[in-house]
Scaffold this active site. Sequence first.
Site, PDB file in Angstrom:
ATOM      1  N   GLU A 173       0.590  -1.456  -0.117  1.00  0.00           N
ATOM      2  CA  GLU A 173       0.135   0.082   0.196  1.00  0.00           C
ATOM      3  C   GLU A 173       0.787   1.020   0.019  1.00  0.00           C
ATOM      4  O   GLU A 173       1.043   2.499   0.933  1.00  0.00           O
ATOM      5  CB  GLU A 173      -1.327   0.069   0.992  1.00  0.00           C
ATOM      6  CG  GLU A 173      -1.848  -1.080   1.201  1.00  0.00           C
ATOM      7  CD  GLU A 173      -3.026  -1.303   2.599  1.00  0.00           C
ATOM      8  OE1 GLU A 173      -3.843  -1.401   2.170  1.00  0.00           O
ATOM      9  OE2 GLU A 173      -3.013  -0.187   3.379  1.00  0.00           O
ATOM     10  N   GLU A 365      -5.547  -8.019  -1.262  1.00  0.00           N
ATOM     11  CA  GLU A 365      -6.177  -7.977   0.006  1.00  0.00           C
ATOM     12  C   GLU A 365      -7.383  -7.696  -0.368  1.00  0.00           C
ATOM     13  O   GLU A 365      -7.965  -6.659  -1.166  1.00  0.00           O
ATOM     14  CB  GLU A 365      -4.941  -6.707   1.029  1.00  0.00           C
ATOM     15  CG  GLU A 365      -4.482  -7.267   1.239  1.00  0.00           C
ATOM     16  CD  GLU A 365      -3.983  -5.760   2.768  1.00  0.00           C
ATOM     17  OE1 GLU A 365      -4.345  -6.101   3.447  1.00  0.00           O
ATOM     18  OE2 GLU A 365      -2.122  -5.934   2.308  1.00  0.00           O
TER      19      GLU A 365
HETATM   20  C1  BG6 Z   1      -4.379  -3.051   5.185  1.00  0.00           C
HETATM   21  C2  BG6 Z   1      -3.098  -3.561   5.107  1.00  0.00           C
HETATM   22  O1  BG6 Z   1      -4.640  -1.843   4.886  1.00  0.00           O
HETATM   23  O2  BG6 Z   1      -5.285  -2.812   6.040  1.00  0.00           O
HETATM   24  C3  BG6 Z   1      -3.383  -4.669   5.768  1.00  0.00           C
HETATM   25  O3  BG6 Z   1      -2.149  -3.609   3.728  1.00  0.00           O
HETATM   26  C4  BG6 Z   1      -4.016  -4.567   7.261  1.00  0.00           C
HETATM   27  O4  BG6 Z   1      -1.933  -4.578   6.592  1.00  0.00           O
HETATM   28  C5  BG6 Z   1      -5.143  -4.618   6.325  1.00  0.00           C
HETATM   29  O5  BG6 Z   1      -4.274  -4.954   8.149  1.00  0.00           O
HETATM   30  C6  BG6 Z   1      -6.661  -4.987   7.014  1.00  0.00           C
HETATM   31  O6  BG6 Z   1      -6.501  -3.025   8.351  1.00  0.00           O
HETATM   32  P1  BG6 Z   1      -7.007  -3.935  10.142  1.00  0.00           P
HETATM   33  O7  BG6 Z   1      -6.170  -2.100  10.051  1.00  0.00           O
HETATM   34  O8  BG6 Z   1      -8.583  -4.057   9.726  1.00  0.00           O
HETATM   35  O9  BG6 Z   1      -6.532  -4.751  10.468  1.00  0.00           O
END
Ligand code: BG6
Length: 471
Positions: A173, A365
């Site tokens: 990101e 993701e």
């Molecule tokens: C993304 C990141 O922003 O979202 C991850 O690359 C992160 O590291 C994921 O865990 C989910 O976000 P969060 O804040 O719910 O863990």
Amino acid sequence: MSTTSFPDGFLWGGATAANQIEGGYDQGGKGLSVQDVMPRGIFGPRTAAPTPDNLKLEAIDFYHRYADDIALFAEMGFGVYRFSIAWSRIFPNGDDTEPNEEGLAFYDRVLDELEKHGIEPLVTISHYETPLHLAETYDGWTDRRLIGFYERYARTLFERYGARVKYWLTFNEINSLLHAPFMSGGINTPKDELGEQALYQAMHHELVASARATRIAREVAPNAQIGCMVLSMPVYPLSPSPADALEVLQFDHSNLVYGDVHTRGEYPGYFLRTLREKGIELEITDEDREDLTNTVDFVSFSYYMSVAATADPAKKVTGEGNIMGGVPNPTLEASEWGWQIDPIGLRLVINQFWDRWQKPLFVVENGLGAKDQLVEVDGVKTVLDDYRIAYLNDHLVQVGEAIEDGATVLGYTSWGCIDVVSASSAQLSKRYGFIYVDRNDDGTGSLERYKKKSFDWYAEVIRTNGASLTR
Ligand code: BG6
């Protein structure tokens, strides 16, 4: 006629990051990373040194349990597993001249397990875990010397693992840097004291480092496929007014610039205008310009939610969201953490990226952070996570639609395929996994793993290459 939109060879799997799963923060010669002093997540205060309330110090103990966890991924039929390498395991201070062999050997063992199960690795080189020493001594990526340290680190990884790892991502990101400078860029100076000049210079340094890693990979690991990784956040006008549409364009540009540079090899005109208007003069050398022409093989991205944009100052409130947030969209429901759920947004973003860059895409993701209840069904502990199944099903259907629209999508790795420590909140109770990890926000728990209902559901999606999805 085919019953699935997903092509043969589509890579199904899951994703994690070292700092959110490994633990062993001071074992095997590892140095500290910025995460080791972030017990309250992205926007919480940092501590002077690691404190026992920081769940990431032990996380889910993947450092010792990786073989069993990978066996569970294999049981679901994963074709790919995205994980990150902790920079501070390989170069404990970040500016060391020699790598830490014990750290390198750990990832050899992880790769051995993946090979044993026929799972393709997808490696993130830097996922929010800059060595702390680089933050404290150089102010992170504001300092040009970070390019050289990262170059040495990336070269070490390509030389060591280049024959075993095909897919690489340079920075997780990368467009989060301006929003979360300490976590994303190891920038120690508090955000409110940082000038925009320094922030944009840091952004430039990361972009150059990313392109330079691509160049090095071409030399030392010719079979490697290098991708950039961006946080995607589709944005809708809050009203049909042209002024709101212009806000959308500008919000979009602020994120698209990263993919534009990675795929086109130079800064776009709209970005140069932004710099001019802000009175920022970036230091860009001839070598930087040359480096930037090393464009990526594919574009990867995270997708959780969308936002709206408005030109009306009275309506410009920032809602909850993945790092950058935005104006809430009144037509959408939100997760327990206020992230607005929008499966169609994923189809839109895939189309936008494909139309714009014409590079293969990888959804690396996507998932739902939710509070899970461990229950007993027929004497077996599990979680009845129908809400997660619904979220993933609806998003995957839209990936299929985007493929039907003509986009090339290499694969899909659902975020936090096993429960991990949350990046934003540093909680374990914000769970994404198909596998429940018995650990609580206060640090108690046995660390035992339990399969959730979504475990079998995802295994079936993978087995049928998406044909079992409910449309
Ligand atoms: C993304 C990141 O922003 O979202 C991850 O690359 C992160 O590291 C994921 O865990 C989910 O976000 P969060 O804040 O719910 O863990």
